[in-house]
Design an enzyme around this catalytic site. Structure first.
Site, short mmCIF file in Angstrom:
data_model
loop_
_atom_site.label_atom_id
_atom_site.label_comp_id
_atom_site.label_asym_id
_atom_site.label_seq_id
_atom_site.Cartn_x
_atom_site.Cartn_y
_atom_site.Cartn_z
CG ASP A 1 -10.70 -11.29 5.40
OD1 ASP A 1 -9.59 -10.75 5.24
OD2 ASP A 1 -11.13 -12.20 4.66
CG HIS B 1 -12.41 -5.13 1.23
ND1 HIS B 1 -11.29 -4.38 1.03
CD2 HIS B 1 -12.00 -6.42 1.28
CE1 HIS B 1 -10.23 -5.18 0.98
NE2 HIS B 1 -10.65 -6.42 1.13
CE LYS C 1 -13.09 -16.44 3.67
NZ LYS C 1 -12.70 -16.16 2.28
#
Ligand code: NAP
Length: 481
Positions: A233, A238, A334
């Site tokens: 992810d 990124h 997270k």
């Protein structure tokens, strides 16, 4: 930047979350700013049986609420005149004939942008059907959302399928981090100033940290997240882009291929990870229950015993003359204690200290991408009064305050770049595949590893193991410095 390019934007997945929450609001902002050609048209398409009025009713309820600035009913009314809707099921070839007729009926269009904001399994079939109805000519650009595959093989398969119908220069692979002003500003900081570049190497930089920390947990997206995880992810895309922009050499120009060639060189220079390297230099972890917040395994739709990582820290090394010996620490998580995306360069210690402090902290440069867009250079200044002590103090620039002007969201900038045919802020195939190639040993090691993920308390800065990873080199994560 103004565009005179007349366009048809065919937005697949128009009823979906991304289109409603980001793409349409960003197009509205571009419209209000006068950056869209007056006749440019947005053709929303998806599977739902709707007409334009029915689709606009959905836009009214689901998208308008995400417009946070520059809203006026008058501007909104003129914006939605651009929007039309067509039912196109990717699995139904007849729907594509109707789509082609609709697009081709409009003779004055300069270019056609087809934005595939759908699940990646539809990318190849959609491209095949578009080609089938002649919507793959030189004036057609195709935008692919992330994730582009789930590993190297699936990414190569999608790229190969797409390449059957579209040339590389027609393909715009999105990584919205590249649309962020602060990341583009990094190139200006490095290559439009004299003062930073001479220090930007292993002689002066001791370590580099790249962080994307989120405070949110997986919320209701447990099912999606569990098959994805933080590595796919965030790291492969990124964080890899942040690493490239930090480490690359000055490109010959800001033209797309000059920039992308230099980014590719960085990825190719990353030291390949062996399985033993993964054991030693990669930390995977899951958040655990804390302060009334669920642990990952308690989240809705997360399978019992899941080993999916919600946190990754990696020590990467770049084997080139500029960076050899400098650890690049990449981390993302997270349910962290703060929401931040930043690049931190820790400079080496001075060879000699003449001030009273026994060990003044070395200089540090922090480039924050969010929550603020800022640059802080931590420098030693003398503390006032008698004595000769120094204290690390930030020379700080908040871009939003220092430079006037509207700051567009990443997706707005990227949408405008596609419409205007500017590829620099999109991933080229070789770049993306090289990034997958580098993360593959991590995925393979984890699949076979008997060791479960570490735990870290929700609302913390990650597991102890990640602290130890840095301590081995005498380094500390930024929040502890
Ligand atoms: P979503 O809310 O699940 O929406 C999916 C869209 O695909 C809907 O418009 C749906 O249309 C359409 N669709 C499904 N089956 C179709 C078919 N057979 N033919 C034509 N259209 C079909 O997904 P999303 O969150 O918007 O994400 C879209 C893409 O962006 C995904 O690749 C995702 O990974 C990526 N992405 C999303 C985000 C985000 O924040 N949401 C962020 C980064 C990347 P109907 O409603 O008419 O069925």
């Amino acid at each position: 930047m103004n565009t005179q390019t007349n366009f048809d934007l065919v937005l697949f997945g128009a009823t979906g979350d991304l289109a409603m929450r980001k793409l349409l609001p960003c197009l509205y902002q571009a419209h209000v700013a006068g950056l869209l050609h007056p006749a440019g048209r947005i053709l929303g398409v998806s599977r739902s049986e709707l007409d334009t009025a029915g689709f606009l009713a959905k836009v009214e309820t689901n998208s308008k609420i995400h417009i946070k600035q520059n809203f006026s009913e008058e501007a909104w009314a003129s914006f939605i005149k651009r929007i039309h809707y067509l039912t196109v099921d990717v699995t139904n070839p007849d729907d594509f004939k109707t789509l082609a007729d609709t697009v081709k009926a409009r003779k004055e269009t300069d270019n056609v942008v087809v934005y595939l904001s759908t699940a990646p399994k539809f990318f190849a079939p959609a491209c095949a059907e578009l080609a089938n109805v002649g919507l793959n000519g030189g004036n057609v650009r195709i935008v692919l959302e992330k994730p582009l595959g789930t590993d190297l093989k699936s990414s190569q398969e999608i790229n190969t399928d797409v390449a059957r119908y579209f040339k590389e220069e027609q393909v715009y692979r999105i990584d919205h981090y590249l649309g962020k002003e602060a990341l583009q500003n990094l190139l200006a900081l490095r290559f439009a100033n004299l003062v930073f570049e001479p220090l930007w190497n292993n002689k002066y930089v001791k370590s580099v940290q790249l962080t994307i920390a989120e405070q949110l947990g997986v919320e209701e997206r447990g099912e999606f997240y569990d098959i994805t995880g933080a590595l796919r992810d965030m790291v492969q895309n990124h964080l890899m882009q942040m690493l490239c922009m930090t480490a690359m050499e000055a490109p010959k120009s800001l033209d797309a291929d000059d920039v992308r060639d230099e980014k590719l060189k960085v990825i190719k220079s990353l030291k390949p990870l062996t399985s033993a390297d993964v054991d030693a230099d990669v930390v995977r972890a899951q958040y655990t229950e804390n302060k009334g917040m669920n642990g990952y395994l308690q989240e809705h739709n997360v399978p019992a015993g899941s080993r999916t990582e919600t946190y990754v820290a990696v020590k990467a090394e770049i084997n080139n003359e500029r960076w050899a010996g400098v650890p690049f620490y990449l981390r993302t998580g997270k349910r962290m204690a703060g929401k931040v995306a930043e690049i931190v360069l820790n400079f080496r210690d001075l060879p000699n200290h003449i001030f009273e402090n026994s060990q003044p902290a070395p200089n540090r440069l922090v480039i924050e991408l969010q929550p603020t867009e800022s640059v802080r250079l931590y420098t030693q200044v003398k503390t006032p009064g008698a004595g000769n002590k120094v204290e690390l103090t930030a020379l700080s620039v908040d871009m939003g305050k220092a430079i006037q002007g509207r700051r567009a969201e990443a997706y707005e900038r990227l949408l405008l770049d596609v419409i205007n045919g500017k590829l620099a802020l999109f991933n080229r195939r070789d770049e993306l595949e090289a990034a997958w190639e580098w993360v593959m040993p991590i995925m393979e090691n984890w699949e076979n590893s008997p060791t479960p993920p570490h735990g870290y308390a929700a609302d913390s800065w990650g597991p102890e193991a990640a602290r130890e990873l840095l301590a081995r080199n005498g380094d500390k994560w930024h929040e502890e410095q």
